[in-house]
Write an enzyme that holds these catalytic residues in place. Structure first.
Site, PDB file in Angstrom:
ATOM      1  N   ASP A 108     -85.115  -5.982  -7.345  1.00  0.00           N
ATOM      2  CA  ASP A 108     -83.926  -5.816  -6.410  1.00  0.00           C
ATOM      3  C   ASP A 108     -84.231  -5.728  -5.062  1.00  0.00           C
ATOM      4  O   ASP A 108     -84.926  -4.872  -4.426  1.00  0.00           O
ATOM      5  CB  ASP A 108     -83.201  -4.653  -7.271  1.00  0.00           C
ATOM      6  CG  ASP A 108     -81.799  -4.895  -6.739  1.00  0.00           C
ATOM      7  OD1 ASP A 108     -81.030  -5.589  -6.776  1.00  0.00           O
ATOM      8  OD2 ASP A 108     -81.091  -3.434  -5.993  1.00  0.00           O
ATOM      9  N   GLU A 161     -85.763 -10.916  -5.715  1.00  0.00           N
ATOM     10  CA  GLU A 161     -84.352 -11.271  -5.421  1.00  0.00           C
ATOM     11  C   GLU A 161     -84.621 -11.235  -3.753  1.00  0.00           C
ATOM     12  O   GLU A 161     -84.837 -10.352  -3.107  1.00  0.00           O
ATOM     13  CB  GLU A 161     -83.451 -10.105  -5.592  1.00  0.00           C
ATOM     14  CG  GLU A 161     -81.797 -10.374  -4.914  1.00  0.00           C
ATOM     15  CD  GLU A 161     -80.963  -9.360  -4.739  1.00  0.00           C
ATOM     16  OE1 GLU A 161     -79.767  -9.614  -4.748  1.00  0.00           O
ATOM     17  OE2 GLU A 161     -81.313  -8.193  -4.459  1.00  0.00           O
TER      18      GLU A 161
HETATM   19  C1  GLC Z   1     -78.436  -6.485  -5.693  1.00  0.00           C
HETATM   20  C2  GLC Z   1     -77.962  -6.543  -7.105  1.00  0.00           C
HETATM   21  C3  GLC Z   1     -76.738  -6.203  -7.015  1.00  0.00           C
HETATM   22  C4  GLC Z   1     -76.525  -4.681  -6.573  1.00  0.00           C
HETATM   23  C5  GLC Z   1     -77.447  -4.550  -5.170  1.00  0.00           C
HETATM   24  C6  GLC Z   1     -77.541  -2.993  -4.822  1.00  0.00           C
HETATM   25  O1  GLC Z   1     -78.168  -7.379  -4.889  1.00  0.00           O
HETATM   26  O2  GLC Z   1     -78.301  -7.804  -7.576  1.00  0.00           O
HETATM   27  O3  GLC Z   1     -75.995  -6.328  -7.954  1.00  0.00           O
HETATM   28  O4  GLC Z   1     -75.326  -4.280  -6.174  1.00  0.00           O
HETATM   29  O5  GLC Z   1     -78.723  -5.035  -5.038  1.00  0.00           O
HETATM   30  O6  GLC Z   1     -78.532  -2.643  -5.716  1.00  0.00           O
END
Ligand code: GLC
Length: 534
Positions: free
Chosen positions: A208, A272
């Site tokens: 993440d 991500e």
């Molecule tokens: C990422 C996740 C999202 C979350 C954010 C904070 O973007 O995919 O769902 O709210 O991080 O952790």
């Protein structure tokens, strides 16, 4: 433990991966919340579909301010979802079906309920103080710098702690304090977390906010935006320079990669990587072998569903990625409205064209649960909003619509939960679109998706051959070759043709054309696609 690999086949490159939002897949105990046992119960569906691995959104303990992305214990399972024993059983049962489990790692921030933060906030002298990012106010009492909050750019990325007179950094919710990745103890703690799960047979992590875990050590102000900047930066009023994509983040990713590679079989890292400049995505693959195995391409997610934009996103990635780096493609996830709705306006013909794209490109496709049945977004009324972004900005920007329960059957409860139980988020129109009905229908989206995945698995060129744009491509027709295969998408309301094509149609969005001979000219009806063996 992880399934054995097949010789000559790398599961995370040549297979198809599938994302599950655990609360919404299958509720096994009638409490209206999906759980790990529910996923175990549905593994046969995933095996039939032909997926090689599943990524689960966070299953670790969380107060659920941000639905699992606020972690209060990284090494146990949230009671709403099950137990650690359930997680271990899921790994084992999935392995029996040749499926690997990828978990979500949330290293950028913890919950404010995590014991680390409770200790850190207890006093300026606490041993854990430096595990988070603390800074003194400016002389006028305002936040230490101009970084904006990601969930709500109207407010700063800082929260003032009255008791100690300092601000702490929170790029997301105030209850999601950012960890300080300059502190070696934080790095060690996360090594232990990775090992904890790898030792239990977990095949890898989706990481993440991967691009942004390390912040500028001096917490410098971000420069202001100009009208040339990406809309996302304009929304914040500042460029994302010092709070994201810092050069030092690569040290952390390399460290994780060394750890993942030290296991047999090797574990994988999927980032991500929300980098706005597509030119920078390649950096997260390092030399192609020493950072992320797969880095999500949000340039494609944000593209419009037309030949020109999608093609340019793919061509750019193909051009910029290091030689041995492997692309990965998805149309959406739990943070974006479903591509079926966002891209295709819920038109099933367009959904099939999209699915051919994902299976025909070079790189690993990630499906989001429900994509295989072309499940649309579900409208979530204002009284049912649970996502913090939806609460702040309303349902259009909120993320509940794409997180609603999976549609398994047409009967009450959708095969997701018991009849009469109110699910945590509302059901969509499961009578219109569900797995059971589509299983019985040879011409359904589910069967089409299954055939595409099977074709990809059976066809080495679809797995490994280079992507080369076909010269017939224009702003309406997008075609490319993969070795001796031609993949062609007609993304318009008009008939189009590719001259000079001979061969056999392996799979067509109009299934009655499967196996058709192509003699000199491939003709494609509006919004159709085909994979041709030339
Ligand atoms: C990422 C996740 C999202 C979350 C954010 C904070 O973007 O995919 O769902 O709210 O991080 O952790």
């Amino acid at each position: 433990m992880m399934p054995e690999g097949e010789p000559g086949r790398t599961w995370w490159k040549h297979g198809t991966l599938y994302q599950i939002y655990p609360r919404s897949y299958q509720d096994s105990n009638g409490d209206g919340v999906g759980d790990l046992r529910g996923i175990i119960n549905r593994l046969d569906h995933l095996q039939n579909l032909g997926v090689d691995g599943i990524w689960l959104d966070p299953i670790t303990v969380s107060p659920n301010d941000d639905w699992g992305y606020d972690v209060s214990d990284y090494c146990d399972v949230d009671p709403a979802l099950g137990t650690l024993a359930d997680a271990e059983e899921l790994v084992t049962e999935a392995a029996k079906r040749g499926i690997r489990i990828i978990l979500d790692l949330v290293p950028n921030h913890s919950s404010d309920q995590h014991p680390w933060f409770k200790e850190a906030i207890s006093s300026r002298d606490s041993a854990k103080r430096d595990w988070y990012v603390w800074a003194d106010p400016k002389p006028d009492g305002s936040p230490p710098n101009n970084w904006r909050n990601i969930f709500d750019p109207r407010r700063p990325a800082w929260t003032f702690d009255e008791a100690s007179g300092q601000y702490y950094l929170n790029q997301f919710l105030a209850s999601q304090p950012d960890l300080n990745w300059w502190n070696p103890l934080v790095r060690d703690a996360f090594d232990d977390i990775l090992r904890f799960w790898f030792d239990r047979g977990v095949a890898g992590f989706r990481i993440d906010v991967c691009h942004a875990v390390v912040k500028d050590a001096e917490l410098r102000d971000n420069p202001p935006t100009t009208s040339d900047d990406h809309w996302y930066e304009q929304m914040h009023g500042v460029k994302q320079v010092y709070n994201a994509s810092r050069p030092e983040v690569h040290d952390v990713i390399r460290r994780w990669r060394t750890l993942a590679d030290s296991y047999t079989p090797k574990r994988i890292l999927v980032g991500e990587t929300y980098v706005l400049d597509p030119n920078r995505l390649a950096e997260f693959y390092g030399n192609g072998d020493d950072e992320l195995n797969l880095a999500f391409n949000f340039h494609l997610v944000h593209a419009e569903f037309n030949a020109a934009e999608l093609r340019s996103a793919v061509e750019l990635a193909e051009k910029l990625l290091p030689a041995n780096a492997w692309p990965t493609w998805t149309g959406g996830n739990h943070d974006n409205h479903r591509w079926m709705s966002r891209w295709c306006g819920n038109d099933p013909a367009k959904a099939r064209v999209g699915m051919v794209m994902f299976m025909g490109l070079r790189g690993t496709p990630f499906l989001y649960y429900g994509d295989e049945i072309a499940m649309p977004d579900t409208e979530v009324g204002p009284d049912r909003i649970l996502d913090p972004v939806g609460k702040t900005h309303g349902p259009r920007l909120g993320r509940d619509n794409e997180r609603t329960p999976m549609h398994w059957t047409a009967s009450a409860g959708a095969g997701y939960s018991e009849a009469g139980v109110e699910p945590w988020l509302p059901y969509g129109d499961y009578a219109a679109c569900n797995v059971a009905d589509q299983t019985a229908d040879v011409d359904s989206m589910l069967e089409f998706t299954r055939e595409l995945i099977a074709l990809r698995r059976a066809t080495p060129e679809l797995q490994t051959a280079p992507y080369i744009t076909h010269p017939a491509s224009d702003d309406r027709l997008w075609a490319w070759t993969r070795g001796s295969l031609l993949v062609a998408l007609n993304m318009t309301n008009e008939q189009t043709e590719i001259a000079g094509t001979n061969g056999t149609c392996l799979l067509h969005t109009d299934r009655s054309l499967d196996g058709m001979a192509v003699d000199g000219r491939l003709s494609l009806s509006p919004w159709s696609a085909a994979i041709i063996q030339t």
